[in-house]
Design an enzyme around this catalytic site. Structure first.
Site, PDB file in Angstrom:
ATOM      1  N   HIS A   1     -11.484  -7.206  18.453  1.00 58.70           N
ATOM      2  CA  HIS A   1     -11.597  -6.234  17.353  1.00 58.70           C
ATOM      3  C   HIS A   1     -10.231  -6.079  16.706  1.00 58.70           C
ATOM      4  O   HIS A   1      -9.203  -6.557  17.210  1.00 58.70           O
ATOM      5  CB  HIS A   1     -12.144  -4.884  17.829  1.00 58.70           C
ATOM      6  CG  HIS A   1     -11.293  -4.184  18.846  1.00 58.70           C
ATOM      7  ND1 HIS A   1     -10.115  -3.544  18.523  1.00 58.70           N
ATOM      8  CD2 HIS A   1     -11.467  -4.017  20.184  1.00 58.70           C
ATOM      9  CE1 HIS A   1      -9.592  -3.006  19.607  1.00 58.70           C
ATOM     10  NE2 HIS A   1     -10.395  -3.285  20.637  1.00 58.70           N
TER      11      HIS A   1
ATOM     12  N   CYS B   1      -9.875  -4.996  25.931  1.00 58.51           N
ATOM     13  CA  CYS B   1     -10.284  -5.742  24.739  1.00 58.51           C
ATOM     14  C   CYS B   1      -9.124  -6.575  24.201  1.00 58.51           C
ATOM     15  O   CYS B   1      -7.978  -6.435  24.618  1.00 58.51           O
ATOM     16  CB  CYS B   1     -10.775  -4.775  23.654  1.00 58.51           C
ATOM     17  SG  CYS B   1     -12.342  -3.983  24.052  1.00 58.51           S
TER      18      CYS B   1
END
Length: 462
Positions: free
Chosen positions: A409, A437
């Site tokens: 992301h 992440c």
């Protein structure tokens, strides 16, 4: 004199008795000392086409033994035919011998050895076979269904939902072929039945009432019932099991190319998926991903890389000779290097991912919340432009799922607004900073969402 004669006769009889006793003793000695060694049986190689001749019952004895062990159902006849060859091959396979179907010396020595050292043929699973069953017959069905493009995954011998869906898909496919054939070869319309000559109106006698028919009332039309849609069951009966065992399936129907749709494409995609070329299952539409995977299959199997599934390609694809893939084929493969804090995008070249086309600086998980190492088939883009992290009450752009809660992301935002960009997340790019992440610039996160479909291979390494 008489006394002397009797004495002589007695002596003579005694001498004769002594001779017989000596001979008998000598004979017993000879029998005791002799050891008879049985002549070893000589086995000659037996194969399809051989039959017994006068004085030689080798094939018959072989068949009797195979029948005793459950490998041969037919009655022994002394002729080495197809059923005997199949029985020998099954015996060899289950007993760890090269399964040639030829009864050579090693095969016959084992076949006629102590029964305790031989693996008899397992008792077949009762039919009809349905969900919940297990055994060799289920595995036979699974192997055929996978080879013909109806079943994805391995043949494990356990009849579960995956196998039931494949059986139903196979039955639907066969039913559709039969319907198409009947439409192309309709039954001739029978000759019309001649209209009977109307009978004359009967004479009405004086005092009788005539029969009156109201011609203005329309007859009630007969309603033609709608045909019941075909709904196949998941049962495997004896006939279906025989079809799976004998491989009596026509694998080629037509050439397939980009733009084609339908059941033949679905079968093609399922087989490519099962062999490791195409990821994500079958949708029945022959697009770019299918063409790319098919070309790689053709390359690995020594065929011309046309991207068209012609007859030769399909006959190899739907066979045991098909070469498996070492890579799922996607436009790109993504490598996340935790040590370097970089993401590398490698483009598919036709034979592998050998061309690095993009290098992206990232932030992976901290040492206390590391990004998990491994190889994953990504879940793909997570919806729209914005993604909300409930646990941290912040936003990011262009989220793309790698595995579980681990995403690619963008850098972070405090709200769903461009002006709320977190400068600290931007400054942290190039170092460990996330909760697992992989953070990227907005541009790079968007590039991954737009160019890497679900299933893309993602490797996270040190």
């Amino acid at each position: 004199m008489k006394t002397f004669g009797r004495m002589m006769m007695a002596a003579l009889f005694a001498a004769i008795a002594l001779v017989f006793a000596t001979c008998a003793a000598a004979e017993m000695e000879i029998v005791t000392d002799v050891k008879i060694t049985p002549t070893p049986k000589v086995y000659r190689e037996l194969l399809n086409g051989v039959r017994d001749t006068e004085g030689d019952t080798s094939v018959y004895e072989l068949q009797v033994r195979l029948q005793q062990l459950g490998y041969l159902a037919a009655e022994p006849d002394g002729i080495y035919g197809a059923s005997t060859e199949v029985a020998v091959k099954e015996f060899q396979e289950l007993n760890g011998i090269r399964d040639t179907g030829v009864a050579d010396l090693d095969t016959q020595l084992l076949l006629f050895s102590d029964i305790a050292s031989i693996v008899p043929k397992p008792t077949p699973t009762p039919t009809p076979i349905n969900n919940g069953a297990s055994g060799e017959d289920v595995k036979t069905a699974q192997l055929a269904l996978a080879r013909w493009g109806f079943l994805s995954g391995s043949a494990d011998g356990d009849y579960g939902n995956r196998t039931e869906s494949a059986v139903k898909a196979y039955k639907n496919y066969i039913y559709a072929l039969e319907q198409a054939y009947q439409e192309a070869h309709p039954t001739p319309t029978p000759a019309p039945t001649p209209t009977p000559t109307p009978q004359p109106t009967p004479y009405v006698a004086d005092g009788e009432q005539p029969i009156v028919v109201d011609r203005t009332v329309e007859p009630t039309p007969e309603v033609t019932p709608s045909p019941t849609p075909y709904a196949p069951d998941g049962l495997i009966d004896d006939d279906l099991l025989a079809a799976f065992s004998q491989e009596s399936f026509q694998v080629y129907v037509q050439d397939l190319a980009s733009g084609d749709k339908g059941r033949e494409v679905t079968r093609l995609q399922t087989r490519l998926w099962n062999l490791g070329y195409l990821y994500g299952g079958a949708d029945g539409a022959f697009g770019g991903m299918t063409a790319r995977a098919l070309k790689y299959f053709q390359q690995r199997n020594g065929l011309e890389e046309t991207g068209v599934a012609d007859e030769i390609t399909q006959r190899i694809l739907f066979s045991d000779a098909a070469e498996r893939s070492t890579e799922y084929v996607f436009p790109y493969k993504l490598i996340v290097d935790v040590s370097e804090q970089k993401v590398y995008a490698y483009e598919w070249t036709g034979s592998g991912y050998g061309n690095c086309v993009k290098t992206m600086t990232c932030s992976t998980g901290t040492k206390s919340n590391p990004t998990p190492l491994g190889t994953y088939q990504a879940g793909g883009a997570c919806g729209g432009e914005w993604y909300y992290f409930k646990d941290f009450d912040c936003y990011a752009k262009y989220a793309y799922r790698i595995v579980g809660g681990i995403l690619f992301h963008s850098v972070l935002y405090n709200s769903k607004s461009e002006s709320s960009l977190s400068r600290s997340s931007v400054n942290a790019l190039g170092s460990r900073a996330s909760h697992g992440c992989v953070r990227l610039t907005v541009e790079n996160a968007k590039w991954i969402c737009n160019n890497c479909p679900a299933g893309t291979t993602v490797v996270i390494q040190k």
